[in-house]
Design an enzyme around this catalytic site. Structure first.
Site, PDB file in Angstrom:
ATOM      1  N   ASP A 109       0.837  -1.201   0.000  1.00  0.00           N
ATOM      2  CA  ASP A 109       0.000   0.000   0.000  1.00  0.00           C
ATOM      3  C   ASP A 109       0.873   1.253   0.000  1.00  0.00           C
ATOM      4  OD1 ASP A 109      -2.103  -1.740   0.362  1.00  0.00           O
ATOM      5  OD2 ASP A 109      -2.199  -1.406   2.537  1.00  0.00           O
TER       6      ASP A 109
HETATM    7  N1  URA Z   1      -1.202  -5.982   3.796  1.00  0.00           N
HETATM    8  C1  URA Z   1      -1.688  -4.722   3.834  1.00  0.00           C
HETATM    9  O1  URA Z   1      -2.740  -4.477   4.399  1.00  0.00           O
HETATM   10  N2  URA Z   1      -0.998  -3.772   3.203  1.00  0.00           N
HETATM   11  C2  URA Z   1       0.165  -3.978   2.569  1.00  0.00           C
HETATM   12  O2  URA Z   1       0.759  -3.062   2.033  1.00  0.00           O
HETATM   13  C3  URA Z   1       0.663  -5.299   2.556  1.00  0.00           C
HETATM   14  C4  URA Z   1      -0.042  -6.283   3.179  1.00  0.00           C
END
Ligand code: URA
Length: 246
Positions: A109
């Site tokens: 993310d």
């Molecule tokens: N899980 C998440 O919620 N975000 C990420 O960036 C990676 C795994």
């Protein structure tokens, strides 16, 4: 050949699968069907040894021995996991290579930091992302509220979401009332944030500390390094073992 010069040889099926022609079993099938030639001769033995000076062709097309690039990036928060974007900073700006075809293996993310593999080896990337291969990823999370007393117990069971069922976590470690380390072998969209939300905790900081056997050791946020040859071999070996269910 000069005295002392050693030509590295490799099994034909390994060469073809390393070059992205197919999985080990797919290329064995190609060889057995007589679709592969070495120095112009049809060969039917997957275990045949070939060296750099042999010419290998598949369906009449000569194999160009591709060399791939593999980068390990410590993605900082605020960078988009993308090759390009209109305006926002993207992870590829942090990779010191202009090689076309490089792309991130999976995604983190925007606000997640941590380990991200970047390569142009499409087959390996595909395997590492496949749920079939179960690559373990460890995340460090800081939370907006205290963990519930039954956090470990809840992560040890499957967790149901509207769009998928998460497998039990590989491991969970409470570090502080508002910090934990969670290892999972899946990679659904926002999975870690959603798993913590399910037990009533909002994630405020998320860092992926490891991807399989690869860790952030020696890297600072924003830094990238090439994988060593040994690490690339190890990654391929992990995929090979998983393919054979070992
Ligand atoms: N899980 C998440 O919620 N975000 C990420 O960036 C990676 C795994």
């Amino acid at each position: 050949m000069k005295v002392g010069e050693v030509k590295r040889s490799v099994r034909l099926d390994k060469l073809l699968s390393d070059q992205g022609i197919g999985t080990r079993s797919e290329v064995k099938e190609l060889i057995r069907k007589g679709r592969v030639k070495v120095n112009g001769e049809t060969v039917r033995r997957p275990e045949l040894s070939v060296t750099e000076s042999d010419t290998v062709s598949v369906d009449g097309e000569e194999l160009r021995r591709a060399s791939f690039e593999y980068w390990l990036l410590y993605k900082p928060a605020g960078f988009l996991t993308a090759v390009q974007d209109a305006g926002r900073p993207v992870v590829m700006e942090l990779i010191p290579s202009k090689r076309k075809g490089l792309s991130p293996v999976g995604r983190l993310d925007l606000e997640t930091e941590g380990i991200l593999l970047v390569t142009d080896d499409g087959l390996l990337a595909h395997r590492l992302l496949s749920p079939k291969y179960h690559v373990e990823k460890t995340y460090y999370a800081e939370l907006a509220s205290d963990l519930p007393a039954d956090a470990a117990e809840r992560f040890s069971r499957p967790m149901e979401f509207s769009d998928f069922m998460a497998a039990p976590a590989v491991s969970f470690e409470e570090l502080e009332p508002r910090a934990a380390r969670l290892t999972i072998a899946e990679g659904k969209y926002h999975q870690v944030r959603r798993m913590f939300a399910k037990i009533g905790c909002e994630v405020v900081t998320l860092r992926r500390e490891s991807f399989g056997f690869l860790t952030l050791e020696g890297l600072k946020p924003g830094e990238a390094r090439s994988l060593t040859e040994k690490e690339v071999r190890q990654l391929r070996e992990v995929c090979r073992m998983m393919e054979h269910g070992e």
